[in-house]
Motif scaffolding. Sequence first.
Motif, PDB file in Angstrom:
ATOM      1  N   TYR A  46     -86.137  30.375 -74.449  1.00 13.27           N
ATOM      2  CA  TYR A  46     -85.237  29.220 -74.394  1.00 13.27           C
ATOM      3  C   TYR A  46     -85.227  28.559 -75.777  1.00 13.27           C
ATOM      4  CZ  TYR A  46     -83.758  24.439 -73.387  1.00 13.27           C
ATOM      5  OH  TYR A  46     -83.116  23.228 -73.419  1.00 13.27           O
ATOM      6  N   PHE A  47     -84.033  28.294 -76.287  1.00 13.19           N
ATOM      7  CA  PHE A  47     -83.925  27.697 -77.619  1.00 13.19           C
ATOM      8  C   PHE A  47     -83.837  26.185 -77.517  1.00 13.19           C
ATOM      9  CE2 PHE A  47     -82.683  32.044 -78.049  1.00 13.19           C
ATOM     10  CZ  PHE A  47     -83.440  32.414 -79.149  1.00 13.19           C
ATOM     11  N   THR A  48     -84.730  25.526 -78.220  1.00 16.14           N
ATOM     12  CA  THR A  48     -84.819  24.069 -78.166  1.00 16.14           C
ATOM     13  C   THR A  48     -85.479  23.558 -79.453  1.00 16.14           C
ATOM     14  OG1 THR A  48     -86.015  22.234 -77.105  1.00 16.14           O
ATOM     15  CG2 THR A  48     -86.939  24.421 -76.791  1.00 16.14           C
ATOM     16  N   PRO A  49     -85.048  22.373 -79.941  1.00 16.93           N
ATOM     17  CA  PRO A  49     -85.716  21.849 -81.138  1.00 16.93           C
ATOM     18  C   PRO A  49     -87.194  21.528 -80.884  1.00 16.93           C
ATOM     19  CG  PRO A  49     -83.974  20.345 -80.364  1.00 16.93           C
ATOM     20  CD  PRO A  49     -83.908  21.572 -79.516  1.00 16.93           C
ATOM     21  N   GLN A  59     -90.494  29.142 -76.038  1.00 14.74           N
ATOM     22  CA  GLN A  59     -89.493  28.161 -76.447  1.00 14.74           C
ATOM     23  C   GLN A  59     -89.477  28.178 -77.970  1.00 14.74           C
ATOM     24  OE1 GLN A  59     -89.489  24.390 -74.344  1.00 14.74           O
ATOM     25  NE2 GLN A  59     -91.002  25.195 -72.920  1.00 14.74           N
ATOM     26  N   ILE A  60     -88.285  28.406 -78.523  1.00 14.80           N
ATOM     27  CA  ILE A  60     -88.201  28.598 -79.973  1.00 14.80           C
ATOM     28  C   ILE A  60     -87.243  27.594 -80.602  1.00 14.80           C
ATOM     29  CG2 ILE A  60     -87.434  30.210 -81.781  1.00 14.80           C
ATOM     30  CD1 ILE A  60     -88.543  32.490 -80.158  1.00 14.80           C
ATOM     31  N   SER A  61     -87.687  27.039 -81.737  1.00 17.86           N
ATOM     32  CA  SER A  61     -86.839  26.158 -82.553  1.00 17.86           C
ATOM     33  C   SER A  61     -86.566  26.867 -83.874  1.00 17.86           C
ATOM     34  CB  SER A  61     -87.586  24.854 -82.819  1.00 17.86           C
ATOM     35  OG  SER A  61     -86.992  24.170 -83.897  1.00 17.86           O
ATOM     36  N   ILE A  62     -85.356  26.707 -84.411  1.00 17.99           N
ATOM     37  CA  ILE A  62     -85.093  27.331 -85.714  1.00 17.99           C
ATOM     38  C   ILE A  62     -85.274  26.335 -86.851  1.00 17.99           C
ATOM     39  CG2 ILE A  62     -83.605  29.170 -84.815  1.00 17.99           C
ATOM     40  CD1 ILE A  62     -81.230  27.537 -86.149  1.00 17.99           C
ATOM     41  N   GLY A  63     -85.697  25.119 -86.558  1.00 18.45           N
ATOM     42  CA  GLY A  63     -85.943  24.162 -87.641  1.00 18.45           C
ATOM     43  C   GLY A  63     -85.984  22.748 -87.104  1.00 18.45           C
ATOM     44  N   ASP A  64     -86.496  21.856 -87.936  1.00 18.98           N
ATOM     45  CA  ASP A  64     -86.672  20.468 -87.498  1.00 18.98           C
ATOM     46  C   ASP A  64     -85.384  19.673 -87.666  1.00 18.98           C
ATOM     47  OD1 ASP A  64     -89.241  21.044 -86.808  1.00 18.98           O
ATOM     48  OD2 ASP A  64     -90.094  20.379 -88.710  1.00 18.98           O
ATOM     49  N   TYR A  65     -84.391  20.061 -86.929  1.00 20.92           N
ATOM     50  CA  TYR A  65     -83.113  19.353 -86.892  1.00 20.92           C
ATOM     51  C   TYR A  65     -82.474  19.669 -85.545  1.00 20.92           C
ATOM     52  CZ  TYR A  65     -82.260  24.045 -88.619  1.00 20.92           C
ATOM     53  OH  TYR A  65     -82.303  25.396 -88.796  1.00 20.92           O
ATOM     54  N   VAL A  66     -81.512  18.848 -85.140  1.00 15.52           N
ATOM     55  CA  VAL A  66     -80.953  19.017 -83.797  1.00 15.52           C
ATOM     56  C   VAL A  66     -79.517  19.517 -83.869  1.00 15.52           C
ATOM     57  CG1 VAL A  66     -80.432  17.876 -81.613  1.00 15.52           C
ATOM     58  CG2 VAL A  66     -82.469  17.222 -82.897  1.00 15.52           C
ATOM     59  N   LEU A  67     -79.254  20.642 -83.212  1.00 15.33           N
ATOM     60  CA  LEU A  67     -77.896  21.194 -83.110  1.00 15.33           C
ATOM     61  C   LEU A  67     -77.353  20.847 -81.724  1.00 15.33           C
ATOM     62  CD1 LEU A  67     -78.864  24.667 -84.578  1.00 15.33           C
ATOM     63  CD2 LEU A  67     -77.635  22.848 -85.765  1.00 15.33           C
ATOM     64  N   SER A  68     -76.093  21.193 -81.489  1.00 15.16           N
ATOM     65  CA  SER A  68     -75.499  20.833 -80.187  1.00 15.16           C
ATOM     66  C   SER A  68     -75.867  21.807 -79.081  1.00 15.16           C
ATOM     67  CB  SER A  68     -73.981  20.799 -80.290  1.00 15.16           C
ATOM     68  OG  SER A  68     -73.621  19.966 -81.323  1.00 15.16           O
ATOM     69  N   GLY A  69     -76.470  22.922 -79.429  1.00 12.53           N
ATOM     70  CA  GLY A  69     -76.824  23.891 -78.396  1.00 12.53           C
ATOM     71  C   GLY A  69     -77.634  25.027 -78.975  1.00 12.53           C
ATOM     72  N   GLY A  70     -78.038  25.930 -78.095  1.00 12.96           N
ATOM     73  CA  GLY A  70     -78.913  27.024 -78.516  1.00 12.96           C
ATOM     74  C   GLY A  70     -78.175  28.272 -78.992  1.00 12.96           C
ATOM     75  N   GLU A  71     -76.832  28.215 -79.068  1.00 10.62           N
ATOM     76  CA  GLU A  71     -76.093  29.436 -79.425  1.00 10.62           C
ATOM     77  C   GLU A  71     -76.390  29.880 -80.867  1.00 10.62           C
ATOM     78  OE1 GLU A  71     -74.837  26.991 -77.633  1.00 10.62           O
ATOM     79  OE2 GLU A  71     -74.306  28.034 -75.779  1.00 10.62           O
ATOM     80  N   LEU A  72     -76.304  28.954 -81.817  1.00  8.52           N
ATOM     81  CA  LEU A  72     -76.595  29.353 -83.203  1.00  8.52           C
ATOM     82  C   LEU A  72     -78.055  29.783 -83.363  1.00  8.52           C
ATOM     83  CD1 LEU A  72     -74.406  26.831 -85.210  1.00  8.52           C
ATOM     84  CD2 LEU A  72     -74.055  29.272 -84.960  1.00  8.52           C
ATOM     85  N   PRO A  73     -79.016  29.039 -82.805  1.00  5.37           N
ATOM     86  CA  PRO A  73     -80.400  29.527 -82.862  1.00  5.37           C
ATOM     87  C   PRO A  73     -80.559  30.925 -82.249  1.00  5.37           C
ATOM     88  CG  PRO A  73     -80.379  27.214 -82.264  1.00  5.37           C
ATOM     89  CD  PRO A  73     -78.948  27.644 -82.296  1.00  5.37           C
ATOM     90  N   ALA A  74     -79.836  31.209 -81.148  1.00 10.82           N
ATOM     91  CA  ALA A  74     -79.935  32.547 -80.527  1.00 10.82           C
ATOM     92  C   ALA A  74     -79.390  33.598 -81.495  1.00 10.82           C
ATOM     93  CB  ALA A  74     -79.153  32.578 -79.221  1.00 10.82           C
TER      94      ALA A  74
HETATM   95  N1  ADE Z   1     -81.032  23.497 -79.922  1.00  5.82           N
HETATM   96  C1  ADE Z   1     -80.635  22.421 -80.623  1.00  5.82           C
HETATM   97  N2  ADE Z   1     -81.218  22.356 -81.816  1.00  5.82           N
HETATM   98  C2  ADE Z   1     -82.040  23.433 -81.899  1.00  5.82           C
HETATM   99  C3  ADE Z   1     -82.921  23.925 -82.883  1.00  5.82           C
HETATM  100  N3  ADE Z   1     -83.116  23.310 -84.042  1.00  5.82           N
HETATM  101  N4  ADE Z   1     -83.581  25.071 -82.618  1.00  5.82           N
HETATM  102  C4  ADE Z   1     -83.420  25.703 -81.446  1.00  5.82           C
HETATM  103  N5  ADE Z   1     -82.606  25.281 -80.474  1.00  5.82           N
HETATM  104  C5  ADE Z   1     -81.909  24.161 -80.689  1.00  5.82           C
END
Ligand code: ADE
Length: 234
Positions: free
Chosen positions: A86-89, A130-145
């Motif tokens: 699951y992609f999440t910040p 649970q994976i984050s691609i960086g310390d910032y918040v995007l609108s969803g997990g599509e780009l991180p995926a």
């Molecule tokens: N969803 C929103 N922001 C994200 C992030 N930085 N990494 C992974 N999932 C996210």
Amino acid sequence: MIVDIITLFPKLFDGFKTETLIKRAQQKGLLTLNVYHLRTWARSKHQQVDDTPFGGGPGMVLKPEPLFLALHDLTGGYQQRPLVTYFTPSGELLNQRLLKELSSIEHHIFICGRYKGVDQRVLDTWVDRQISIGDYVLSGGELPALVTLEGMTRLIPSVINDIESAHTDSFEDDLLEGPLYTRPEEYEGQKVPEVLSSGHHAKIADWCKEKALEKTRKYRPDLWQDYIKKNKQK
Ligand code: ADE
């Protein structure tokens, strides 16, 4: 490798599926990419997939039912359960080491969150990482995926033509990659460093290492400190 992606925006994956690396991996039979619309598993009258959070607060939360149904469907019939991410910040930070680990796993399910996040019961029951691609918040997990998919796919043997190139990437030896030059040897008064056309392999390797060290110290003091610590112990 099989990657099943659950998302509310499947079209976001279209360009990626049909271009360059991901396309080549699929053509070579090394990657099967399936993108599923979460709404397929929505059972309520208006195909609602989200709801307000218990306890109040802003934003919406993805309901458990559609995700539970999706995960039951997508994991059924396999002897070995796929790895569910699951992609999440608020997940663990993605890096090259984690990509390598993921690229050795045969079957993945990626859950792309939207809105505020997903119901905790989905995470407790189904999610392995649970994976984050960086310390910032995007609108969803599509780009991180997509970031994770691209990073994993290029590590599958024979996906990229020049595997040597993958091994000299930044982070392969915990350092950033140094500068690169190509022809012409002189451009607008700027010359390629002489050592690079000397043909002296040991000297070139030393120069590249020195530049990688300089760059890492300047741009990534955190990696530099780790490198110094590791190499002191050696
Ligand atoms: N969803 C929103 N922001 C994200 C992030 N930085 N990494 C992974 N999932 C996210």
